[in-house]
Design a protein around this motif. Structure first.
Motif, PDB file in Angstrom:
ATOM      1  N   ASP A 129       0.828  -1.211   0.000  1.00 32.67           N
ATOM      2  CA  ASP A 129       0.000   0.000   0.000  1.00 32.67           C
ATOM      3  C   ASP A 129       0.862   1.261   0.000  1.00 32.67           C
ATOM      4  O   ASP A 129       0.508   2.270  -0.625  1.00 32.67           O
ATOM      5  N   VAL A 130       1.974   1.228   0.720  1.00 34.91           N
ATOM      6  CA  VAL A 130       2.876   2.380   0.757  1.00 34.91           C
ATOM      7  C   VAL A 130       3.395   2.681  -0.644  1.00 34.91           C
ATOM      8  O   VAL A 130       3.378   3.833  -1.101  1.00 34.91           O
ATOM      9  N   ILE A 131       3.872   1.645  -1.337  1.00 34.74           N
ATOM     10  CA  ILE A 131       4.401   1.842  -2.686  1.00 34.74           C
ATOM     11  C   ILE A 131       3.302   2.353  -3.619  1.00 34.74           C
ATOM     12  O   ILE A 131       3.509   3.299  -4.394  1.00 34.74           O
ATOM     13  N   ALA A 132       2.119   1.739  -3.529  1.00 35.52           N
ATOM     14  CA  ALA A 132       1.015   2.150  -4.401  1.00 35.52           C
ATOM     15  C   ALA A 132       0.625   3.607  -4.151  1.00 35.52           C
ATOM     16  O   ALA A 132       0.361   4.370  -5.095  1.00 35.52           O
ATOM     17  N   THR A 133       0.585   3.995  -2.887  1.00 33.98           N
ATOM     18  CA  THR A 133       0.227   5.376  -2.550  1.00 33.98           C
ATOM     19  C   THR A 133       1.289   6.352  -3.044  1.00 33.98           C
ATOM     20  O   THR A 133       0.963   7.412  -3.594  1.00 33.98           O
ATOM     21  N   ALA A 134       2.557   5.988  -2.852  1.00 36.21           N
ATOM     22  CA  ALA A 134       3.641   6.853  -3.324  1.00 36.21           C
ATOM     23  C   ALA A 134       3.590   7.004  -4.842  1.00 36.21           C
ATOM     24  O   ALA A 134       3.811   8.100  -5.374  1.00 36.21           O
ATOM     25  N   GLN A 135       3.267   5.920  -5.554  1.00 36.50           N
ATOM     26  CA  GLN A 135       3.153   5.992  -7.009  1.00 36.50           C
ATOM     27  C   GLN A 135       1.982   6.874  -7.421  1.00 36.50           C
ATOM     28  O   GLN A 135       2.085   7.674  -8.350  1.00 36.50           O
ATOM     29  N   LEU A 136       0.861   6.737  -6.707  1.00 40.80           N
ATOM     30  CA  LEU A 136      -0.322   7.542  -7.007  1.00 40.80           C
ATOM     31  C   LEU A 136      -0.040   9.031  -6.829  1.00 40.80           C
ATOM     32  O   LEU A 136      -0.533   9.871  -7.587  1.00 40.80           O
ATOM     33  N   MET A 137       0.777   9.350  -5.837  1.00 46.11           N
ATOM     34  CA  MET A 137       1.118  10.741  -5.550  1.00 46.11           C
ATOM     35  C   MET A 137       2.315  11.217  -6.381  1.00 46.11           C
ATOM     36  O   MET A 137       2.764  12.352  -6.232  1.00 46.11           O
ATOM     37  N   ASP A 138       2.802  10.329  -7.241  1.00 50.64           N
ATOM     38  CA  ASP A 138       3.976  10.623  -8.066  1.00 50.64           C
ATOM     39  C   ASP A 138       5.179  11.008  -7.201  1.00 50.64           C
ATOM     40  O   ASP A 138       5.964  11.887  -7.541  1.00 50.64           O
ATOM     41  N   GLN A 139       5.315  10.293  -6.066  1.00 51.17           N
ATOM     42  CA  GLN A 139       6.429  10.551  -5.154  1.00 51.17           C
ATOM     43  C   GLN A 139       7.140   9.262  -4.770  1.00 51.17           C
ATOM     44  O   GLN A 139       7.778   9.179  -3.727  1.00 51.17           O
ATOM     45  N   CYS A 140       7.037   8.256  -5.624  1.00 53.36           N
ATOM     46  CA  CYS A 140       7.710   6.991  -5.366  1.00 53.36           C
ATOM     47  C   CYS A 140       9.168   7.113  -5.818  1.00 53.36           C
ATOM     48  O   CYS A 140       9.453   7.771  -6.828  1.00 53.36           O
ATOM     49  N   PRO A 141      10.100   6.505  -5.092  1.00 54.35           N
ATOM     50  CA  PRO A 141      11.486   6.525  -5.557  1.00 54.35           C
ATOM     51  C   PRO A 141      11.593   6.013  -6.990  1.00 54.35           C
ATOM     52  O   PRO A 141      10.888   5.084  -7.382  1.00 54.35           O
ATOM     53  N   GLU A 142      12.489   6.624  -7.744  1.00 57.85           N
ATOM     54  CA  GLU A 142      12.652   6.255  -9.155  1.00 57.85           C
ATOM     55  C   GLU A 142      13.200   4.841  -9.312  1.00 57.85           C
ATOM     56  O   GLU A 142      12.822   4.115 -10.222  1.00 57.85           O
ATOM     57  N   LYS A 143      14.091   4.447  -8.384  1.00 61.74           N
ATOM     58  CA  LYS A 143      14.712   3.129  -8.451  1.00 61.74           C
ATOM     59  C   LYS A 143      14.332   2.331  -7.211  1.00 61.74           C
ATOM     60  O   LYS A 143      14.411   2.828  -6.085  1.00 61.74           O
ATOM     61  N   LEU A 144      13.910   1.073  -7.429  1.00 64.03           N
ATOM     62  CA  LEU A 144      13.503   0.185  -6.342  1.00 64.03           C
ATOM     63  C   LEU A 144      14.285  -1.117  -6.425  1.00 64.03           C
ATOM     64  O   LEU A 144      14.520  -1.646  -7.518  1.00 64.03           O
ATOM     65  N   CYS A 145      14.656  -1.648  -5.284  1.00 67.18           N
ATOM     66  CA  CYS A 145      15.305  -2.957  -5.234  1.00 67.18           C
ATOM     67  C   CYS A 145      14.843  -3.686  -3.984  1.00 67.18           C
ATOM     68  O   CYS A 145      14.880  -3.127  -2.882  1.00 67.18           O
ATOM     69  N   LEU A 146      14.379  -4.917  -4.161  1.00 61.80           N
ATOM     70  CA  LEU A 146      13.956  -5.770  -3.048  1.00 61.80           C
ATOM     71  C   LEU A 146      14.907  -6.960  -2.967  1.00 61.80           C
ATOM     72  O   LEU A 146      15.059  -7.713  -3.928  1.00 61.80           O
ATOM     73  N   ILE A 147      15.563  -7.106  -1.820  1.00 58.22           N
ATOM     74  CA  ILE A 147      16.394  -8.274  -1.543  1.00 58.22           C
ATOM     75  C   ILE A 147      15.622  -9.126  -0.551  1.00 58.22           C
ATOM     76  O   ILE A 147      15.493  -8.763   0.624  1.00 58.22           O
ATOM     77  N   GLY A 148      15.061 -10.214  -1.036  1.00 54.38           N
ATOM     78  CA  GLY A 148      14.203 -11.051  -0.203  1.00 54.38           C
ATOM     79  C   GLY A 148      14.796 -12.428   0.020  1.00 54.38           C
ATOM     80  O   GLY A 148      15.515 -12.958  -0.836  1.00 54.38           O
ATOM     81  N   VAL A 149      14.492 -13.005   1.169  1.00 52.65           N
ATOM     82  CA  VAL A 149      14.921 -14.368   1.463  1.00 52.65           C
ATOM     83  C   VAL A 149      13.688 -15.213   1.758  1.00 52.65           C
ATOM     84  O   VAL A 149      12.735 -14.740   2.394  1.00 52.65           O
ATOM     85  N   GLN A 150      13.698 -16.426   1.263  1.00 55.08           N
ATOM     86  CA  GLN A 150      12.608 -17.370   1.540  1.00 55.08           C
ATOM     87  C   GLN A 150      12.741 -17.858   2.986  1.00 55.08           C
ATOM     88  O   GLN A 150      13.773 -18.413   3.367  1.00 55.08           O
ATOM     89  N   PRO A 151      11.731 -17.648   3.823  1.00 55.91           N
ATOM     90  CA  PRO A 151      11.843 -18.033   5.235  1.00 55.91           C
ATOM     91  C   PRO A 151      11.801 -19.539   5.452  1.00 55.91           C
ATOM     92  O   PRO A 151      11.312 -20.291   4.613  1.00 55.91           O
ATOM     93  N   VAL A 152      12.312 -19.939   6.604  1.00 51.58           N
ATOM     94  CA  VAL A 152      12.232 -21.332   7.056  1.00 51.58           C
ATOM     95  C   VAL A 152      11.049 -21.499   8.001  1.00 51.58           C
ATOM     96  O   VAL A 152      10.250 -22.410   7.875  1.00 51.58           O
ATOM     97  N   GLU A 153      10.935 -20.576   8.976  1.00 53.02           N
ATOM     98  CA  GLU A 153       9.935 -20.688  10.044  1.00 53.02           C
ATOM     99  C   GLU A 153       9.339 -19.324  10.356  1.00 53.02           C
ATOM    100  O   GLU A 153      10.058 -18.342  10.521  1.00 53.02           O
ATOM    101  N   LEU A 154       8.019 -19.270  10.424  1.00 55.77           N
ATOM    102  CA  LEU A 154       7.324 -18.040  10.788  1.00 55.77           C
ATOM    103  C   LEU A 154       6.479 -18.208  12.046  1.00 55.77           C
ATOM    104  O   LEU A 154       6.193 -17.246  12.740  1.00 55.77           O
ATOM    105  N   GLU A 155       6.056 -19.441  12.326  1.00 59.10           N
ATOM    106  CA  GLU A 155       5.106 -19.678  13.417  1.00 59.10           C
ATOM    107  C   GLU A 155       5.823 -19.948  14.735  1.00 59.10           C
ATOM    108  O   GLU A 155       5.696 -21.018  15.326  1.00 59.10           O
ATOM    109  N   ASP A 156       6.607 -18.976  15.186  1.00 62.49           N
ATOM    110  CA  ASP A 156       7.323 -19.111  16.457  1.00 62.49           C
ATOM    111  C   ASP A 156       7.381 -17.743  17.107  1.00 62.49           C
ATOM    112  O   ASP A 156       8.320 -16.988  16.903  1.00 62.49           O
ATOM    113  N   TYR A 157       6.359 -17.424  17.876  1.00 65.63           N
ATOM    114  CA  TYR A 157       6.261 -16.112  18.503  1.00 65.63           C
ATOM    115  C   TYR A 157       7.345 -15.950  19.557  1.00 65.63           C
ATOM    116  O   TYR A 157       7.451 -16.753  20.485  1.00 65.63           O
ATOM    117  N   GLY A 158       8.166 -14.928  19.409  1.00 65.04           N
ATOM    118  CA  GLY A 158       9.280 -14.715  20.319  1.00 65.04           C
ATOM    119  C   GLY A 158      10.559 -15.361  19.835  1.00 65.04           C
ATOM    120  O   GLY A 158      11.606 -15.186  20.458  1.00 65.04           O
TER     121      GLY A 158
END
Length: 202
Positions: free
Chosen positions: A101-130
């Protein structure tokens, strides 16, 4: 004209590998000193509260845990127009909905950064609170940072060994070493989550 750069880690450190992005930017700040036109930010799960930071940036580099449907621990890099698509492809948590939503809103307002890069990692475990990062994901922080440094060099950013200002990062009490060292043992841990985050008397 010098490009303004925002390096952003997003995710929730309370849910194991969900905290990868935050821990990556934390480690980057611990090891490298950046020039004044580069800002490092722990974005956590702040959603639209991040919009003013995007509006100020020309280049945005994001670290995050992303469900790419790949083998756990896989690093995948996407750039520019692909970034919103991957952030919204298979959401693991509310923070990804919020950041899309942040990116979409910034694009709508024509204030999104010109260059974007996402460095993502595939997780192993998410269901461990704490819980902290699983070893396989923690091992990906260093190569993810090397990818980031290469990307930043393409945009004229050459940090020096040292430390960056930590005013936009997590409180010292919740930095990775302190947080993971404070986790109860398996015998002491609450099976429904981490007792450190329950209200008194719960």
């Amino acid at each position: 004209m010098t490009q303004r750069v925002l390096i952003l880690g997003i995710g929730n450190v309370l849910w194991a590998d969900e905290g990868f992005g935050v821990r990556a930017v934390e480690e980057l700040a611990r090891r490298w000193k950046f020039p004044d036109h580069v800002k490092l930010l722990d974005g956590g799960t702040q959603g639209l509260y991040l919009l003013p930071f995007l509006e100020e940036a020309d280049v945005l580099l994001v670290f995050d845990a992303v469900d790419y449907g790949l083998e756990p621990g896989t690093i995948k890099v996407v750039e520019d127009d692909e970034v919103p698509r991957f952030m919204g492809a298979k959401k693991m948590s509310l923070h990804q909905t919020g950041f899309q939503d942040v990116i979409a809103t910034a694009q709508l307002m024509d204030q999104c950064p010109e260059k974007l890069c996402l460095i993502g990692v595939q997780p192993v475990e998410l269901e461990d609170y704490g819980g902290g990062l699983r070893p396989l994901v923690a091992e990906r922080i260093a190569p993810a940072i090397e990818i980031a440094l290469t990307y930043l060099a393409r945009h004229g950013v050459q940090p020096e060994p040292g430390q960056s200002a930590a005013d936009l990062l997590a409180d010292p009490a919740i930095l990775r070493d302190a947080y993971e060292a404070g986790r109860p043992s398996e015998d002491e841990a609450c099976r429904t989550g981490d007792a450190r985050f329950f209200p008194a008397g719960a």
